[in-house]
Structure formats: structure tokens, C-alpha cells
Enzyme design. Structure first.
Site, PDB file in Angstrom:
ATOM      1  CG  HIS A  18     -23.632 -22.643 -47.292  1.00  0.00           C
ATOM      2  ND1 HIS A  18     -23.967 -23.689 -48.123  1.00  0.00           N
ATOM      3  CD2 HIS A  18     -24.431 -22.757 -46.213  1.00  0.00           C
ATOM      4  CE1 HIS A  18     -24.945 -24.398 -47.568  1.00  0.00           C
ATOM      5  NE2 HIS A  18     -25.248 -23.843 -46.413  1.00  0.00           N
ATOM      6  CG  ASP A 128     -23.213 -24.188 -51.425  1.00  0.00           C
ATOM      7  OD1 ASP A 128     -22.526 -24.314 -50.395  1.00  0.00           O
ATOM      8  OD2 ASP A 128     -24.452 -24.303 -51.441  1.00  0.00           O
TER       9      ASP A 128
END
Ligand code: BUP
Length: 482
Positions: A18, A128
Site C-alpha cells: 500500500h 488509502d
């Protein structure tokens, strides 16, 4: 008059997979004359993340950084069947990354307080998916637009949002999936898109009370309210899915989408010379198979040894990165010799090298000696292979990876043997592995189609020929400026 450049705050969640795409996006925006602040939640879970962040900041002196302490709350986990464990080599305990996603997700609303102290105030936040539901309202109150950067394939995104949101109840349970359904069944996803076999859906999704399912469900619900959804993928690579998303076939009221992949690698100013690159220098062009299962897949010893025997049988040159723990901090420098079985290193020393530490994967993939890549199909690795036209042997291990493997095969970038299953599910035998390795290294046809993918990836950034990712990035920046 002087132009006011937008100030973008970049907020990754946790884990290398991520973090990497957020750093790449930060770098791309920074070279598009945006002022960028990188927001990180500290301490990171892995050493790899800490190292990536510091490498990034030292090669991007213009990027501002804001560290925020993780709000440590006890994880909302019970130890019964609803726990967060995914299959690990040890097969025990909840996955530490799941717990971290959860903590980050639940700290999100506190993050926005720190964002409000930035000067000048951010023109937009890129966050995110794990942060979206916590961010949405608070950012809206501050009048700051929120964009989400998706770190997986558009196909996996479409599958999950469709399953989670289409007809979902407000608590985010998934009416379409039930545990007692036959595993052979195919799951319908939006019209026009190929169905997905149940066996490709991550096992946690069959349990609506699983921490990962709950987290993704509540954050996916919040997607309707974001200003835009950014993807690390490109038109020709996932044509059907991107079109379906753009035509609102996946979900009718999704916000605008911006496929701007493959995200460009950022220049790391302190690139070094490593023992493995020295070794690669001595090997013939396209002769070496690079093997890595990403930063958090720990294979069990039996499978590692079977893969070793498979490599030996294939007769192919190899550079093999081995991991035996989920989090790098736990890795012990135990003897590779013992792990691989007596004599393996000795027998293969003329044509292979085994590394048990972090490598510079892009340097390896760029090396002329490398001609094939065995990958767990983490989406960053997929995009890195795609932009180099590197033939892939897809060996998905968990999460989104089987769906990503399907994409790889469909696009002509590589081959995938469905029967191999998830990590630890069954033992894949050496002979079978050896055959697939030879196929990937020797197939002229695969080399041709993979190289075509690489050309298409290059074209998507070609400003003079209407490259789609180039156009999408410009659209994205103007949507923020306006
Ligand atoms: Br391991 C490793 N060097 O040694 P993915 C990874 N990488 O440069 P994820 C290195 O980390 P999962 C190493 O190039 C890629 O950019 C690699 O991201 C780099 O998988 C990134 O491939 C890894 O998306 O695991 O997140 O490690 O998908 O299994 O959660």
C-alpha cells in the site's frame, strides 16, 4: 500573476504494497508542479516501510513530511472462528497486517485533525481505501476533497465493490456470498465482465464477521462520497473492466475514475551495487528467472524445498528471494542451507543464487539477464512486470492475487496454473513446477505477447499520441485545481 499550485496530502495506510504506489503517485504529482505532503503513520509495521519512506524523502527534498503517531487501540478481535488469521506458514494467530489495517482504519478520523494544521491547507487528500470511511465526513467538514488511490487491479476492485455494495445492507454484510455455496460455482459480477470462480475469492470474504471483510465493507460504502477514484492500471491492460467502470456498469453512482498506471518508478538517488546485480552481470541475456513472493508471504519449508527441487529439475538459471515470516522484523538469519535442504546451494551454485533479504526489485527486473518472473501477483509487482514486458509465472498466494493472476493471463503477460491453490492449501510438486518454469522461460509466444504488453504500457504515457494514462493524470490534476 503567479499560479497557485495545488497542495496534495498523500496518506497511505500500512504495508509495503500500500505504501509503494502512494510514494510513486507522490513523486509523479511532485514533478507535475504540485506541492506534496507525505503523511505517514508511525511507527511502521515493517523495516521495509521505514526504509522506503526515508529513501523516498531523501530523493525528494521538496516533499514535505508529516508523521502521525498510530492511535494504539486494542484490536476488535475475538479469538473464535471470526478471527483475522490468514494462512501463514506457521498457520497461527491473526495476520499482523490485518490488525494494523484495522488500527489505521479506526484512527482515520483522528488523522484529519493533523491535516487541518497543514499550511497552506491541502487542496486535496489522496488516501488509502482503509482510511476512507474515517476521512470522508471530517474532510468534508474542512472543505477538502478526498481522492482514493486503489492499490489493486480494477478487476478485484470491481469484484469487491460489487459484492460488497450491490444490494448490501448498511452493516456491510454480503448477501451474495454464503459459506455453504459450492466452491465450484462462478460468481456473477457486473454485466459484460467475465465471472469469477468462487475459488478465486479471498477466503475471508466468505465470513461477513471477518475483520478484513468488515473493514473493506465499511470503507467501500464510503467510496460513493469521494471526489475521485484513482487506479494503478491502464486501459489496454484491463480494457473490459476499465470500460465497465467508466460506463458505470459496475456501480451506477461511483465517482469519476482515473486509471493512471503503470505508476512511474521514482528515481532512487542512492541506488547501490549489490552482490546479486554483480552476479546478474555475468549471466546471458534473458536467461535468469527471478522468484519473489512479495513482502508478506511466508511459504512453508516443505513448499520451499519442493520449489527448490523444481528449479533444479528445470535447469534454468535463477535469482530466488526467500521469506519465512510475514513481518520482516521477525526474520531470523537462519541458515538458508538448512531451509533448502542439504546440498541444494552447492548443487546449484553454478546457475542460481538465493537471497534472504530485501532486494531492489526494479533493478532486478530492469537487468538484461532477467527473462522471467515468478510472482505472488501483488499488484505492484504485476504493474512492474507489465511496464517491462516481463513474462510472468503467476503463483497467487492470498488476497486479491488469484484475480490479479487472471488479469495477467488474459492480458498475455503470463501463465497461471489455477490448480496450485492458495498458499499452504496443497503442496505443489517439483515436477509440475519445473514444467511451468520451462514453459515461461522457453515460450516464444509468451515472450512476444508479454513484450506487446510492455509496448502498450509505454504508449499509455506517450503525451504525443493520446496516451490514456497521461491524459487521465492531466484530467486528475485539473479536477483538483478547479
Ligand atoms: Br519482497 C520485495 N524488494 O525484496 P506487491 C518487494 N519489493 O523492491 P506485497 C522490493 O515491494 P502482498 C523486495 O518491487 C513492489 O513494488 C516490489 O508490492 C517491492 O506485494 C513492492 O508486489 C511489493 O504489491 O505483498 O505488498 O509485498 O501483495 O502479498 O500483500
Amino acid at each position: 500573476s503567479t499560479k497557485n499550485f495545488p497542495h496534495i496530502a498523500i496518506c497511505p495506510s500500512a504495508g509495503i504494497g500500500h505504501l509503494v504506489p502512494f510514494l510513486r503517485l507522490a513523486s509523479m504529482l511532485s514533478s507535475s508542479e504540485c506541492k506534496v505532503t507525505l503523511v505517514t503513520i508511525q511507527p511502521t509495521l515493517s523495516i521495509a516501510e521505514t526504509n522506503q519512506i526515508s529513501t523516498f524523502l531523501s530523493s525528494h527534498p521538496h516533499v514535505n513530511s508529516l508523521d502521525i503517531p498510530l492511535q494504539c487501540q486494542p484490536p476488535l478481535i475475538s479469538t473464535n472462528a471470526n478471527n483475522a488469521s490468514t494462512t501463514t506458514s506457521k498457520g497461527s494467530g491473526p495476520d499482523p497486517f490485518m490488525l494494523r489495517y484495522d488500527a489505521v482504519s479506526r484512527s482515520a478520523h483522528l488523522l484529519t485533525h493533523h491535516l487541518s494544521t497543514l499550511s497552506p491547507p491541502p487542496s486535496a487528500v489522496f488516501s488509502d481505501i482503509m482510511l476512507v470511511s474515517g476521512f470522508n465526513q471530517a474532510l468534508a467538514d474542512l472543505g477538502i476533497p478526498n481522492y482514493v488511490l486503489i492499490t489493486t487491479s480494477t478487476r478485484f476492485f470491481s469484484l469487491t465493490t460489487y459484492l460488497l455494495l450491490e444490494g448490501a445492507t448498511q452493516d456491510g454484510t454480503m448477501p451474495k456470498l454464503e459459506l455453504n455455496n459450492s466452491i465450484d460455482e462462478e460468481v456473477e459480477i457486473p454485466p459484460g465482465l467475465a465471472t469469477v470462480p468462487k475459488s478465486s475469492i479471498p477466503p475471508p470474504f466468505f465470513n461477513p464477521n471477518h475483520i478484513f471483510t468488515k473493514m473493506l465493507a465499511s470503507n467501500s460504502l464510503a467510496l460513493y462520497k469521494v471526489n475521485g477514484i484513482v487506479f494503478n492500471s491502464f486501459n489496454s491492460f484491463e480494457f473490459e473492466t476499465i470500460s465497465a467502470l467508466q460506463e458505470r456498469k459496475v456501480l451506477s453512482n461511483l465517482p469519476p475514475i482515473f486509471p493512471i498506471g503503470p505508476l512511474k518508478p521514482f528515481v532512487n538517488e542512492k541506488q547501490g551495487v549489490y552482490p546479486y546485480t554483480k552476479w546478474l552481470d555475468e549471466q546471458p541475456d534473458k536467461s535468469v528467472l527471478y522468484i519473489s513472493f512479495g513482502s508478506r508471504t511466508a511459504m512453508n519449508q516443505e513448499q520451499i524445498q519442493e520449489l527448490g527441487v523444481g528449479l533444479e529439475k528445470s535447469g534454468v538459471r535463477f535469482l530466488w528471494v526467500i521469506k519465512t515470516t510475514t513481518v520482516d522484523k521477525d526474520e531470523k538469519v537462519d541458515s538458508v542451507d538448512e531451509l533448502l535442504g542439504e546440498g541444494f546451494l552447492d548443487r546449484t551454485k553454478e546457475r542460481g543464487i538465493v537471497v534472504k533479504e530485501w532486494v531492489d526489485q526494479e533493478v532486478i527486473l530492469d537487468h538484461p539477464a532477467v527473462g522471467g518472473f515468478v510472482t505472488q501477483c501483488g499488484w505492484n509487482s504485476v504493474m512492474e512486470a507489465a511496464q517491462r514486458g516481463m513474462p510472468v509465472l503467476a503463483w497467487p498466494q492470498h488476497g486479491d492475487q488469484k484475480v490479479n493472476a487472471w488479469v495477467i493471463q488474459k492480458a498475455g503477460l503470463g501463465v497461471w496454473e489455477k490448480e496450485w491453490g492458495w498458499v499452504g492449501q496443497k503442496l505443489v510438486k517439483a515436477e509440475v513446477i519445473a514444467d511451468k518454469i520451462k514453459e515461461v522461460m522457453n515460450s516464444e509466444e509468451l515472450r512476444r505477447t508479454a513484450s506487446k504488453v510492455g509496448e502498450e504500457a509505454g504508449k499509455t504515457w506517450d503525451a504525443n499520441n493520446g496516451g490514456s494514462s497521461n491524459r487521465m493524470l492531466n484530467n486528475l490534476i485539473s479536477s483538483i485545481e478547479s
